[in-house]
Motif scaffolding. Structure first.
Motif, PDB file in Angstrom:
ATOM      1  N   MET A   1      -6.331  -1.375   1.105  1.00 27.58           N
ATOM      2  CA  MET A   1      -6.286  -1.088  -0.325  1.00 27.58           C
ATOM      3  C   MET A   1      -6.412  -2.392  -1.097  1.00 27.58           C
ATOM      4  N   ILE A   2      -7.237  -2.356  -2.146  1.00 25.46           N
ATOM      5  CA  ILE A   2      -7.503  -3.530  -2.981  1.00 25.46           C
ATOM      6  C   ILE A   2      -6.935  -3.286  -4.373  1.00 25.46           C
ATOM      7  N   ARG A   3      -6.212  -4.291  -4.884  1.00 22.47           N
ATOM      8  CA  ARG A   3      -5.724  -4.245  -6.269  1.00 22.47           C
ATOM      9  C   ARG A   3      -6.699  -5.066  -7.107  1.00 22.47           C
TER      10      ARG A   3
ATOM     11  N   ASP B   1      -7.322  10.048  -2.362  1.00 21.33           N
ATOM     12  CA  ASP B   1      -7.302  10.291  -3.804  1.00 21.33           C
ATOM     13  C   ASP B   1      -7.782   9.087  -4.629  1.00 21.33           C
ATOM     14  N   PHE B   2      -7.857   7.920  -3.999  1.00 17.09           N
ATOM     15  CA  PHE B   2      -8.228   6.703  -4.724  1.00 17.09           C
ATOM     16  C   PHE B   2      -9.734   6.472  -4.674  1.00 17.09           C
ATOM     17  N   PRO B   3     -10.265   5.815  -5.704  1.00 13.52           N
ATOM     18  CA  PRO B   3     -11.690   5.447  -5.678  1.00 13.52           C
ATOM     19  C   PRO B   3     -11.951   4.501  -4.510  1.00 13.52           C
ATOM     20  N   ARG B   4     -13.213   4.388  -4.122  1.00 17.77           N
ATOM     21  CA  ARG B   4     -13.578   3.574  -2.976  1.00 17.77           C
ATOM     22  C   ARG B   4     -14.318   2.307  -3.399  1.00 17.77           C
ATOM     23  N   ILE B   5     -14.276   1.325  -2.505  1.00 19.97           N
ATOM     24  CA  ILE B   5     -15.039   0.094  -2.671  1.00 19.97           C
ATOM     25  C   ILE B   5     -15.647  -0.245  -1.315  1.00 19.97           C
TER      26      ILE B   5
ATOM     27  N   LYS C   1       0.830  -1.197   0.000  1.00 16.49           N
ATOM     28  CA  LYS C   1       0.000   0.000   0.000  1.00 16.49           C
ATOM     29  C   LYS C   1       0.874   1.260   0.000  1.00 16.49           C
ATOM     30  N   GLU C   2       1.891   1.274   0.832  1.00 18.03           N
ATOM     31  CA  GLU C   2       2.803   2.424   0.879  1.00 18.03           C
ATOM     32  C   GLU C   2       3.522   2.615  -0.459  1.00 18.03           C
ATOM     33  N   GLU C   3       3.906   1.513  -1.106  1.00 21.93           N
ATOM     34  CA  GLU C   3       4.577   1.595  -2.407  1.00 21.93           C
ATOM     35  C   GLU C   3       3.649   2.198  -3.468  1.00 21.93           C
ATOM     36  N   VAL C   4       2.378   1.805  -3.453  1.00 23.35           N
ATOM     37  CA  VAL C   4       1.401   2.349  -4.416  1.00 23.35           C
ATOM     38  C   VAL C   4       1.207   3.838  -4.161  1.00 23.35           C
ATOM     39  N   LEU C   5       1.060   4.229  -2.906  1.00 20.43           N
ATOM     40  CA  LEU C   5       0.884   5.651  -2.579  1.00 20.43           C
ATOM     41  C   LEU C   5       2.084   6.463  -3.053  1.00 20.43           C
TER      42      LEU C   5
END
Length: 82
Positions: free
Chosen positions: A60-62, A39-43, A26-30
């Protein structure tokens, strides 16, 4: 009374692969997208595609989808309660 059989939508051919990211991932994606969680869409936590995955608020979901032009595409979503 008959017992209702639950359908596992994750096995349907049109439902893309959903994976929960580790805190490190998650930290790497951010960092990669120079973004914040907001800033990311939600689920939704109760989304049928997340059945069987132990998720909590803020995870966080990929989502990996097959694409006829790109081969595969990756999307990210943040888990929310409502």
């Amino acid at each position: 009374m008959q017992k209702m059989k639950r359908i596992d939508v994750r096995k349907h051919s049109l439902v893309p692969k959903h994976e929960k990211l580790s805190e490190k991932e998650k930290e790497e994606v951010l960092k990669e997208f120079n973004s914040r969680m907001e800033d990311f869409p939600r689920i939704l936590k109760r989304d049928a595609a997340l059945q069987g995955i132990s998720v909590k608020y803020g995870d966080m979901i990929r989502i990996t989808r097959k694409s006829p032009t790109a081969g595969q595409t990756t999307f990210y979503r943040v888990v929310v309660l409502t």
